[in-house]
Scaffold this motif. Structure first.
Motif, PDB file in Angstrom:
ATOM      1  N   ARG A 132       0.836  -1.202   0.000  1.00 55.11           N
ATOM      2  CA  ARG A 132       0.000   0.000   0.000  1.00 55.11           C
ATOM      3  C   ARG A 132       0.873   1.254   0.000  1.00 55.11           C
ATOM      4  NH1 ARG A 132      -5.203  -1.410   2.208  1.00 55.11           N
ATOM      5  NH2 ARG A 132      -5.867   0.761   1.858  1.00 55.11           N
ATOM      6  N   CYS A 134       1.585   4.546   1.682  1.00 56.66           N
ATOM      7  CA  CYS A 134       1.300   4.895   3.071  1.00 56.66           C
ATOM      8  C   CYS A 134       1.802   6.263   3.492  1.00 56.66           C
ATOM      9  CB  CYS A 134       1.936   3.859   4.006  1.00 56.66           C
ATOM     10  SG  CYS A 134       1.186   2.232   3.912  1.00 56.66           S
ATOM     11  N   PRO A 148      -2.466   3.691   5.282  1.00 57.33           N
ATOM     12  CA  PRO A 148      -2.567   3.837   3.822  1.00 57.33           C
ATOM     13  C   PRO A 148      -3.154   5.190   3.435  1.00 57.33           C
ATOM     14  CG  PRO A 148      -3.294   1.653   4.494  1.00 57.33           C
ATOM     15  CD  PRO A 148      -3.103   2.445   5.758  1.00 57.33           C
ATOM     16  N   LEU A 151      -6.832   4.958   2.804  1.00 56.32           N
ATOM     17  CA  LEU A 151      -7.524   4.202   3.855  1.00 56.32           C
ATOM     18  C   LEU A 151      -9.019   4.491   3.835  1.00 56.32           C
ATOM     19  CD1 LEU A 151      -6.957   2.394   6.434  1.00 56.32           C
ATOM     20  CD2 LEU A 151      -7.116   4.524   7.725  1.00 56.32           C
ATOM     21  N   GLN A 156     -11.711   1.158   8.705  1.00 56.85           N
ATOM     22  CA  GLN A 156     -10.651   1.234   9.708  1.00 56.85           C
ATOM     23  C   GLN A 156     -10.755   2.619  10.353  1.00 56.85           C
ATOM     24  OE1 GLN A 156      -8.744   0.790  12.380  1.00 56.85           O
ATOM     25  NE2 GLN A 156      -7.940  -0.966  11.221  1.00 56.85           N
ATOM     26  N   LEU A 185      -4.783  -1.278   8.669  1.00 55.53           N
ATOM     27  CA  LEU A 185      -5.322  -1.572   7.347  1.00 55.53           C
ATOM     28  C   LEU A 185      -6.845  -1.680   7.391  1.00 55.53           C
ATOM     29  CD1 LEU A 185      -2.704  -4.243   6.198  1.00 55.53           C
ATOM     30  CD2 LEU A 185      -2.621  -1.748   5.922  1.00 55.53           C
ATOM     31  N   ASP A 186      -7.450  -1.621   6.211  1.00 55.65           N
ATOM     32  CA  ASP A 186      -8.910  -1.642   6.098  1.00 55.65           C
ATOM     33  C   ASP A 186      -9.429  -2.915   5.437  1.00 55.65           C
ATOM     34  OD1 ASP A 186      -7.887  -1.166   3.602  1.00 55.65           O
ATOM     35  OD2 ASP A 186      -8.754   0.844   3.388  1.00 55.65           O
ATOM     36  N   ILE A 216      -0.010  -5.598  12.904  1.00 53.26           N
ATOM     37  CA  ILE A 216      -0.981  -5.146  11.916  1.00 53.26           C
ATOM     38  C   ILE A 216      -2.372  -5.175  12.530  1.00 53.26           C
ATOM     39  CG2 ILE A 216      -2.027  -5.536   9.659  1.00 53.26           C
ATOM     40  CD1 ILE A 216       0.505  -6.905   8.770  1.00 53.26           C
ATOM     41  N   TRP A 218      -6.291  -4.973  11.620  1.00 48.80           N
ATOM     42  CA  TRP A 218      -7.097  -5.259  10.442  1.00 48.80           C
ATOM     43  C   TRP A 218      -8.430  -4.509  10.508  1.00 48.80           C
ATOM     44  CZ3 TRP A 218      -4.215  -7.784   6.953  1.00 48.80           C
ATOM     45  CH2 TRP A 218      -3.099  -8.488   7.416  1.00 48.80           C
TER      46      TRP A 218
END
Length: 314
Positions: A132, A134, A148, A151, A156, A185-186, A216, A218
Motif C-alpha cells: 500500500r 502509506c 494507507p 484508507l 478502519q 489496514l482496512d 498489523i 485489520w
C-alpha cells in the motif's frame, strides 16, 4: 478491589462526563429548548469519531449517549451546548482538524502528544503479501505507524492521534522490547480462516490485530476503545517477545506456572480467548500484567513471578 489505578481513573472520568452531559441535557429541556450542538474538545487526543461529530446539531428528543451525545467512548471529554433560535438539524461546523495532528513544521507534527516525522512511501506488509502507499508517522524512538493514503475510514476507524497516544502510554521498557512497525489496514486478515478451521480457535471471528515483525491492525468498523487498544498492543508485543525467546510459552517454566495458578484460581487460562494455546495465554497474561496488575497478581502469582523476571529483573 481488583481494579487498577488506570482503570479506576478511566471509569471515574467517563462517569463524570456522563453525569455532566446528562445534567446539561436536562437543563436545556427545562429551558424549553429543542436542540443541542455536539462540541468536541480540541486537542492532540481528539478521536476521529468526536472530531467528525463536532458542530452537529441534534434534537434533544433524540439525545442518546454513545450515538449522538457524549461520552462516545471511555475518557471522552466532549460536551453539548445550547442552540439558540431554530437551527437546522445537521452539520453547522467543520470537524476539528486538530485531531489529525498539530503542525509544528513542514514534515513534523504532534500526534497523541508525541512529535512525529511524516513521510510517504509504498510499503509491504504481512510478509510482502500486501502493498500500500502509506503515510508514515515516525516517533523519536523510531517506531513507525503506517496508515494507507487511501484508507477507507469506514472500515478502519483508527486515527494517528489515538494509535500514537495510547502507544506512548505503554511502559518504556515494553516499548523498547517491541516491534518498531505498526500498520492499520482496512481489509480482513487473509489467514482468518486458517485460525478458525485449521487451528480450531474458539471465541474468534476475525483478527483484530496480528503480530510478527510488525503489528498489523485489520478491518475495524466500530469505534476503537483506548483500553482495548492498550491491551492489544501489550498482547501483540508479547507474541513478538515470545517468538524471540524461542517460544518461551511452550517451555517448562511457563507451563508449570499455568498449572500452579490453576490450583489457586480454578481457571485454566487468564481469559477465555487465551485457552486456545499457551502462546495466547502468555500474550494475554502480559496484557493483564500491565493493564490490570492488581487483579492479575492476586489470581496468577506464578505467572506474575515469571513476568517480573522478564520485565523488571531482566
Amino acid at each position: 478491589m481488583g481494579v487498577s489505578y488506570k482503570n479506576a481513573e478511566r471509569l471515574v472520568r467517563t462517569e463524570l462526563n456522563f453525569v455532566s452531559n446528562m445534567a446539561a441535557r436536562d437543563s436545556l429541556q427545562a429551558a424549553g429548548l429543542e436542540e443541542y450542538e455536539y462540541i468536541a474538545t480540541a486537542g492532540p487526543r481528539t478521536c476521529g469519531t468526536c472530531s467528525n461529530l463536532n458542530g452537529t446539531v441534534y434534537l434533544l428528543s433524540e439525545f442518546e449517549v454513545g450515538t449522538n451525545a457524549p461520552p462516545m467512548h471511555p475518557r471522552c471529554r466532549c460536551t453539548i451546548s445550547a442552540v439558540v433560535g431554530k437551527a437546522k438539524v445537521g452539520k453547522i461546523s467543520p470537524p476539528i482538524k486538530y485531531s489529525f495532528g498539530q503542525k509544528s513544521n513542514s514534515n513534523v507534527k504532534i500526534y497523541g502528544g508525541v512529535e512525529c516525522t511524516i513521510n510517504y512511501a509504498k510499503e509491504k506488509f504481512y510478509n510482502g503479501k500486501i502493498e500500500r502507499d502509506c503515510i508514515i508517522y515516525t516517533t523519536a524512538e523510531g517506531t513507525k505507524f503506517f496508515f494507507p493514503k487511501d484508507l477507507d475510514i469506514d472500515k478502519q476507524t483508527m486515527t494517528p492521534n489515538m494509535a500514537i497516544g495510547v502507544w506512548q502510554e505503554l511502559p518504556a521498557k515494553l516499548r523498547a522490547m517491541s516491534q518498531n512497525r505498526i500498520a492499520f489496514l482496512d481489509i480482513y486478515n487473509p489467514d482468518d480462516e486458517y485460525w478458525i478451521v485449521m487451528k480450531g480457535y474458539k471465541n474468534f471471528e476475525h483478527a483484530y490485530a496480528t503480530s510478527g515483525e510488525e503489528i498489523i491492525f485489520w478491518i475495524y468498523e466500530k469505534t476503537h476503545q483506548e483500553n482495548y487498544l492498550e491491551r492489544t498492543y501489550c498482547h501483540e508485543i508479547a507474541h513478538f517477545i515470545d517468538g524471540n525467546a524461542g517460544r518461551y510459552s511452550s517451555k517448562g517454566a511457563w507451563l508449570i506456572a499455568m498449572k500452579s495458578d490453576e490450583l489457586k484460581s480454578r481457571r485454566k487460562s487468564v481469559t477465555k480467548y487465551s485457552e486456545n494455546s499457551a502462546s495466547e495465554d502468555f500474550a494475554d497474561s502480559v496484557a493483564e500484567y500491565f493493564v490490570n496488575r492488581t487483579a492479575f497478581v492476586d489470581s496468577f502469582p506464578a505467572r506474575t513471578k515469571l513476568l517480573k523476571e522478564i520485565f523488571e529483573n531482566g
